[in-house]
Scaffold this active site. Structure first.
Site, PDB file in Angstrom:
ATOM      1  N   CYS A 270       0.772  -1.189  -0.068  1.00  0.00           N
ATOM      2  CA  CYS A 270       0.034  -0.052   0.068  1.00  0.00           C
ATOM      3  C   CYS A 270       1.023   1.429  -0.056  1.00  0.00           C
ATOM      4  CB  CYS A 270      -0.970  -0.107   1.294  1.00  0.00           C
ATOM      5  SG  CYS A 270      -2.447   1.126   0.924  1.00  0.00           S
TER       6      CYS A 270
ATOM      7  N   HIS B  35      -3.711  -5.045   0.861  1.00  0.00           N
ATOM      8  CA  HIS B  35      -3.249  -5.558   2.189  1.00  0.00           C
ATOM      9  C   HIS B  35      -3.416  -7.025   2.253  1.00  0.00           C
ATOM     10  CE1 HIS B  35      -2.646  -1.610   3.992  1.00  0.00           C
ATOM     11  NE2 HIS B  35      -3.690  -1.198   3.042  1.00  0.00           N
TER      12      HIS B  35
ATOM     13  N   GLU C  14      -1.384  -8.690   4.218  1.00  0.00           N
ATOM     14  CA  GLU C  14      -0.949  -8.769   5.795  1.00  0.00           C
ATOM     15  C   GLU C  14      -2.279  -9.226   6.496  1.00  0.00           C
ATOM     16  OE1 GLU C  14      -1.416  -5.826   4.397  1.00  0.00           O
ATOM     17  OE2 GLU C  14      -2.242  -4.670   6.027  1.00  0.00           O
TER      18      GLU C  14
HETATM   19  N1  LIG Z   1      -2.193   6.981   2.647  1.00  0.00           N
HETATM   20  C1  LIG Z   1      -1.853   6.160   1.274  1.00  0.00           C
HETATM   21  C2  LIG Z   1      -1.699   4.710   1.474  1.00  0.00           C
HETATM   22  C3  LIG Z   1      -2.877   3.913   2.267  1.00  0.00           C
HETATM   23  C4  LIG Z   1      -2.407   2.843   3.128  1.00  0.00           C
HETATM   24  O1  LIG Z   1      -1.488   2.454   3.315  1.00  0.00           O
HETATM   25  N2  LIG Z   1      -3.434   2.629   3.722  1.00  0.00           N
HETATM   26  C5  LIG Z   1      -3.628   1.841   4.904  1.00  0.00           C
HETATM   27  C6  LIG Z   1      -3.441   2.299   6.421  1.00  0.00           C
HETATM   28  C7  LIG Z   1      -3.611   1.354   7.669  1.00  0.00           C
HETATM   29  C8  LIG Z   1      -2.811   0.071   7.296  1.00  0.00           C
HETATM   30  O2  LIG Z   1      -1.599   0.066   7.665  1.00  0.00           O
HETATM   31  O3  LIG Z   1      -3.555  -0.890   7.159  1.00  0.00           O
HETATM   32  C9  LIG Z   1      -3.227   6.387   0.373  1.00  0.00           C
HETATM   33  O4  LIG Z   1      -4.166   6.804   1.049  1.00  0.00           O
HETATM   34  O5  LIG Z   1      -3.278   5.960  -0.814  1.00  0.00           O
END
Ligand SMILES: N[C@@H](CCC(=O)NCCCC(=O)O)C(=O)O
Length: 263
Positions: free
Chosen positions: A119, A227, A229
């Site tokens: 992400c 995600h 994970e």
């Molecule tokens: N802020 C960026 C990346 C989005 C992101 O990584 N979301 C996950 C946030 C919480 C987690 O770690 O699960 C965007 O908005 O593109």
């Protein structure tokens, strides 16, 4: 280098996890999401959360790495790194994280250190290598809203949201063994211009890049926008992704670590 005695247990590969920088009350903290740490353990590796690193410490830090995992984060990569002004000042940034992960990424790739980016980490890798991002994918004509359900429970927020269409013949297909599967989504930024030398590994149905790799890097590397994970142990695709990452980290460790004579 002498071979390890057959009885000596190999150390778990050390996977560096760059921390985010967050205020807790009046105090600054370095933090990392537990689901990433749990997934690294699922991969059979030792997670090492890393706070801010000075530029003259980067090479010494990477000397300790058998892998790097770049986590997601609610914070955005600062758009100045791809030549733009901030589009929505209400959204969080993390310039301290940007300041060392962006120069670290090409160095890790050049060494052949296995890299798995998720992400925000996926976005960091593209920007670090010369690419750019949409700052608000949902406002791009023809693109759907990829932000997911933000005002619901984590189970709802990280539930499956859309499929990804896997490119034939790449790293992702080799790891997951299928050309289409469901993923979650939780991002407002997205790949606009893919950096030179990066190979698209998967796209969303609206065409947005959902995974890429650096084809010519000497080591395993895979960057994904979703995600994996999230509840990784119960998702067969995630198990394959983290197993492949862990195997790459173990191979890197075995190629680059002196046996510990006292163990
Ligand atoms: N802020 C960026 C990346 C989005 C992101 O990584 N979301 C996950 C946030 C919480 C987690 O770690 O699960 C965007 O908005 O593109």
């Amino acid at each position: 280098m002498s071979a390890l005695p057959a009885s000596a247990p190999a150390r778990k590969p050390a996977v560096l996890v760059p921390a985010c920088n967050r205020m807790v009350g009046e105090h600054p903290f370095h933090i990392a999401g537990k689901k990433y740490i749990d997934a690294i353990r699922l991969a059979g590796c030792l997670p090492l959360i890393v706070p801010f690193v000075q530029s003259d410490e980067l090479d010494e830090l990477l000397d300790h790495a058998d892998g790097v995992l770049l986590t997601g984060s609610p914070s955005n990569v600062h758009p100045s790194h791809f030549g733009e002004d901030v589009y929505d000042p209400s959204l969080p940034l993390d310039q301290d994280r940007d300041a060392w992960t962006l120069p670290m990424i090409p160095r890790a790739l050049a060494r052949g250190i296995p890299l798995f980016a998720i992400c925000r980490g996926f976005q960091e890798a593209n920007v670090a290598l010369g690419g750019s991002l949409y700052q608000a994918v949902q406002e791009v004509p023809g693109q759907r809203d990829h932000r997911g359900i933000t005002d619901k429970t984590p189970e709802e927020q990280y539930d499956f949201a859309h499929e990804v269409l896997v490119e034939a013949g790449g790293t992702l297909e080799a790891v997951v063994g299928t050309r289409e599967f469901q993923v979650n989504t939780a991002h407002g930024q997205g790949v606009k211009q893919l950096a030179p030398g990066l190979r698209v590994e998967a796209r969303a149905p609206d065409g947005l890049v959902e995974a890429f790799s650096m084809a010519n890097a000497p080591g395993f590397n895979l960057c994904v926008q979703w995600h994996p994970e999230w509840k990784a142990a119960s998702n067969p695709i995630s198990v394959r992704l983290f197993t492949a990452f862990g195997d790459a980290c173990r191979a890197y460790r075995d190629r680059h670590r002196q046996p510990d004579p006292d163990r």
